[in-house]
Scaffold this active site. Structure first.
Site, PDB file in Angstrom:
ATOM      1  N   GLU A  36       0.862  -1.186   0.000  1.00 59.40           N
ATOM      2  CA  GLU A  36       0.000   0.000   0.000  1.00 59.40           C
ATOM      3  C   GLU A  36       0.898   1.236   0.000  1.00 59.40           C
ATOM      4  O   GLU A  36       1.185   1.812   1.036  1.00 59.40           O
ATOM      5  CB  GLU A  36      -0.910  -0.020   1.231  1.00 59.40           C
ATOM      6  CG  GLU A  36      -1.593  -1.357   1.491  1.00 59.40           C
ATOM      7  CD  GLU A  36      -2.518  -1.780   0.367  1.00 59.40           C
ATOM      8  OE1 GLU A  36      -3.202  -0.916  -0.197  1.00 59.40           O
ATOM      9  OE2 GLU A  36      -2.519  -2.985   0.027  1.00 59.40           O
ATOM     10  N   LYS A 167      -2.032 -13.928  18.486  1.00 60.76           N
ATOM     11  CA  LYS A 167      -2.528 -13.667  17.138  1.00 60.76           C
ATOM     12  C   LYS A 167      -4.046 -13.758  17.042  1.00 60.76           C
ATOM     13  O   LYS A 167      -4.594 -14.098  15.993  1.00 60.76           O
ATOM     14  CB  LYS A 167      -1.881 -14.635  16.133  1.00 60.76           C
ATOM     15  CG  LYS A 167      -0.365 -14.525  16.127  1.00 60.76           C
ATOM     16  CD  LYS A 167       0.302 -15.647  15.386  1.00 60.76           C
ATOM     17  CE  LYS A 167       1.811 -15.537  15.534  1.00 60.76           C
ATOM     18  NZ  LYS A 167       2.515 -16.712  15.025  1.00 60.76           N
ATOM     19  N   ASP A 243       7.125 -11.640  13.211  1.00 63.25           N
ATOM     20  CA  ASP A 243       5.970 -12.442  12.845  1.00 63.25           C
ATOM     21  C   ASP A 243       4.782 -11.495  12.678  1.00 63.25           C
ATOM     22  O   ASP A 243       4.164 -11.057  13.652  1.00 63.25           O
ATOM     23  CB  ASP A 243       5.683 -13.468  13.944  1.00 63.25           C
ATOM     24  CG  ASP A 243       4.639 -14.483  13.499  1.00 63.25           C
ATOM     25  OD1 ASP A 243       3.926 -14.214  12.513  1.00 63.25           O
ATOM     26  OD2 ASP A 243       4.546 -15.549  14.127  1.00 63.25           O
TER      27      ASP A 243
END
Lengths: 352, 352, 352, 352
Positions: A36, A167, A243
């Site tokens: 982006e 996560k 990560d």
């Protein structure tokens, strides 16, 4: 490494960002890897503003720990409760189990939840300069062995019981801590707000209340009140070998602003920055090089490099958040930026 | 593109995954770009299992839309309410505004929230093969102009009011829909569960209840009940040029399993897959190539390529989720896998 | 007290409920005040079943504390952080402030959150047999005075910063604790499940997974997985002079069941029972009398009467939850019960 | 009814409250039944202020519906999806099923969630002047029968799938609507704020941002940003024969304030007021009498009495919320009020 064996995410260096506070006193350029492309000018604008304030972005490291929860099945809730009391009493022994099994991991906390006959134990560690997923899992494995051998009435449930939590969206990470908790603050003079951001402190603050606080609440958000932390975090994480999936919890932070007699107080609170300077991903050439250029591979006490990295990440987030929030106070500005920046095929990366 | 101008995220092709259902009937290999190398064998194991079931993974596309919310300040709640009624009545006109401004975007829904004098309008669109962030923002901008001109008593608040919501945790995206909503299901024979996953349907189901459902609830999760969707999504998104920050909402999905007389019913529900086959990132050479190899650049009706991509992403998630869940039913298996796979410096990427 | 000066909520005694565990070993009848008359037979059915199991409902008190959070404005995050470190270091002094100001309140914990320049301090107390709202507020007021006098760089924000949190939905109360945390468990023989509940352990467990766990997750619930704890809690609270508004957090609990070879393991975890045997409401004649009849006005160590009350409340919740869950496994049973019980104008109170 | 067969909750009438808007233009006294006696003067203060503003509290009814979700087990997600499409197509038939089975219930909406092979259907109804729990359950039962007979591949799961959701915390109720959604607003002149509330618009607004918005976010709240809606709601519900357990969802509302050049804009948004003027509890003498005195038993179109009641409830909430928020801007005021009001045994009921 050839084209077909990697995803080559475009990377630009942005900055410098001026940072002060307990951990970093420096001007640093930051690498952002993203598809982006409008993210770069967006963060760049915020970075420029940080250099116009004498002390720059004030960054405070509020906490630093890694967590892993294991899941045990107990005979019943009473047995689970007794087990918890026992483990709290023998906390020193648990600490030894961890320190015997690892050079860097240190057990610093133990929390629990009991639901029926289920016992969730949440271990908290310091893990030096590693983000610590692995170190925490290894330590939890050893603790689990120890507990299964020494505590009666409990059985293996899972090495991870989702009360960690990794996560995934949660409230526990913000409340009990997981990763580096960093607060960044910038007090921007009225004239800079007007000339560089084309807005006022009052309008940014009004927008923050309505969009980030009320809008997020209406959306059913949980511990989230910001415009687009995830954008900056992902780009920074990818560029430094982190990560990137940890942007899920990383995205759960709070933007708080104040109109101080026309000056703009702008702060970003990021309770869950899960970053390291060693471990998976950091061995790749470009990641090593980027970390080195950020000053995060220096000789320092264990953990200090990682905290420096977290602070720089947090300052980067502030730059991008400030820029987008200012843009959204002006009707049409976001799309105008987009039209200028996204030729031929891209869009304003900072949009959300 | 030289080393210093990109983050070269290691990529491997995994599979094939066997997929059936309303959108894809195929065996496909999938590209995964990640710093967490143990993710590859983890997904590979799940993929292998999908090929041992005649119909493979059954994937159902349940919904497909993109959303953007704008924020308006009204004179008061009554004015806000009147504005909503008016816009609902003139929905056809709003649709025209959108179709006049875009070849692909189509307005298909309008929701609102009123909080005091604030009005949040959430526009829903179909956006062809684009993920649609940009198309939705452009359309919202045009709708906003139209509304500010035609509806009395309301003023510009923000082009995004966080009731969309993009790259942030919410409940609204799952309830009202944003992105592709895909359900994947696999019924695995008892012997395959035993021989390939070294576990049983009963143990996987028990773990799912305790970890993904109860553990996530205790953690204060919101609309989340899975082990590690974010890992597979990020790797797949990076490999195919997607905006990886959308794994935040992508991570909010539900794993549901059943023990069917020893066979394992394993399903993943992913309500918010925000992917496209055109737009930012997809113009990069490797992304184009990967999309092509996935069969997602074929001549199809608008939107069909993107839905195919979403289905493949969802099937990939199932493969990785199944593999990790099975591993966690066995004490020590996660760390053993890690020790074997992460030499010298890495860890089992699928851990959380 | 005449009709016009009170709301006369109909009350019935239900039971006895058989309870065992660390706090109560007794059979007790319980008073339930409600406008929803079908609640009584519903709880009654569960109570009856508790008496068919030798050890009855096993109740474990897992935690007991009251919390109040104050809000401070700091010069910046670093000042807030320094203040926290200072207060943690001087925790003994804070304890003295509290013990000097109250006979019963004791400070047992201190948590904090920093967001930008804002500091939320969450004080945790034991409060004897009082629910402790008032005692905690008084103590927090005194602590606040002390802090404002002794800690530099912080100013008054609010006596309550909503990080407590009282009578509002949150995750913090379940994670850090507020009120009595009680787990109740009942193992019901297969025949009793069949004959009295007209269902099976498997069907109740399947329903619990689908409705209470998955359904609540889809609904965007937070730390909630039950059918109707709020019903039983409100009726019990009103009958014993409690502040009924605390059913908001009381409703956030978890029902966990297992099919144990045909026997039904049924548990209710209630982390936030905010009850007392002294204080507001308990001075009313009927409340005193009801508390006395429950055995909660006996001579016991401070806090013991209140914990007994919490255990009885939790056991009551299990009875009603069990009854409704069993009913919902059978198509049409809820409405049949309703038709029989609600003549002419009422409905099955236990429905939700 | 003798003492032992009821819980006699002390009740006082407070007011009048001046109300304007689309539903009520009146000055009304309101009955509040509570054990927390300081609630009365707290609401009284707010009520007094409403009469000092010419138009009083502006109340807007934004929505009015009741919901019940049923749970179906489908062969797989595709079957569930096909069922949904079929039911949407045959919506007219579903409406007939409902109108054939009830004089007042009308089906006005259908939403769904698919998770794996599970299908949650959420039916939305208007229910006249009844709160509608019962009417909705009966209608859902009939719809369920109809669906089980006419839709292939689906089986009974539960008459309630917790996607409704009743008396439990959720995001779905606020997003899709359940009960009356009422917004109340009051613009208080600067002098009144100073003289009657002893504070300023700026201080109230600052407190609201920090406590209700940021504090609730940090606490892990979901769609909640207020100080103590639950207190006023419970007292009002008990006094008018409502099912008080619905304060759980009732508590999930948003206080939004603005400093308008020194005048205080104060608003309360209550999306889930579940109240009725007929049905359970309302047949009791005192409830009937109280409803009559509130003007909610008049000859009106079906639903109009219930909406009037909801508006009055919402205005009452604003009065109590305003009073407490103002008090908390001043250090020590809450405890001073408490010391004066709670002799001998009570506390300031409005505290939290």
């Amino acid at each position: 490494m050839n084209e077909s064996s990697c995803a080559a995410v475009p990377l630009e260096w942005v900055g410098p960002i001026r940072i002060s506070g307990d951990t970093v006193r420096d001007e640093v350029e930051v690498p952002l890897a993203t598809y982006e492309s409008p993210l770069w000018p967006s963060v760049r604008r915020g970075a420029r503003i940080s250099t116009m304030v004498e002390s720059g972005i004030l960054a405070t490291v509020v906490d630093d720990r890694m967590a892993r929860s294991v899941l045990l099945e107990a005979d019943d809730a009473r047995t689970a409760y007794t087990a918890v009391r026992l483990l709290e009493h023998d906390f020193g022994q648990l600490r030894e189990v961890v320190s015997n099994g690892s050079r860097y991991a240190e057990l610093i906390g133990l929390h629990h939840q009991i639901a029926g006959n289920l016992l969730f134990l949440r271990f908290e560690f310091t893990t030096g300069d590693a983000a610590g997923h692995n170190m925490a899992t290894l330590a939890a494995d050893q603790l689990l062995d120890h507990i299964l051998r020494s505590v009666p009435g409990v059985r293996y449930g899972s090495i991870s019981g989702n009360y960690c939590t990794d996560k995934k969206v949660s409230a526990v990470n913000g409340i009990l801590g997981r990763g580096k908790n960093v607060v960044t603050e910038l007090l921007i003079p009225r004239e800079v707000v007007a000339q560089r951001l084309h807005t006022t402190a009052a309008r940014v603050t009004t927008l923050n209340i309505r969009k980030n606080l009320i809008g997020s609440t209406l959306a059913g958000g949980i511990r989230t009140a910001n415009a687009h932390y995830a954008n900056m975090l992902l780009a920074f994480y990818l560029a430094t070998g982190q990560d990137g999936a940890n942007i899920v919890e990383g995205s759960q932070g709070i933007t708080h602003t104040e109109d101080r007699d026309g000056d703009l107080y702008f702060s970003c609170t990021l309770p869950n920055l899960i970053v390291g300077t060693i471990g998976n991903g950091k061995h790749l050439g470009f990641a090593q090089e980027n970390l080195r250029r950020l000053g995060c591979r220096a000789e320092r006490a264990p953990g200090a490099n990682a905290r420096r990295l977290a602070v720089i990440a947090a300052a980067t987030v502030l730059c991008g958040e400030l820029s987008l929030m200012a843009a959204q106070t002006n009707p049409g500005e976001l799309m105008r930026a987009h039209s200028q920046l996204e030729r031929p095929a891209t869009r304003i990366g900072a949009q959300r």
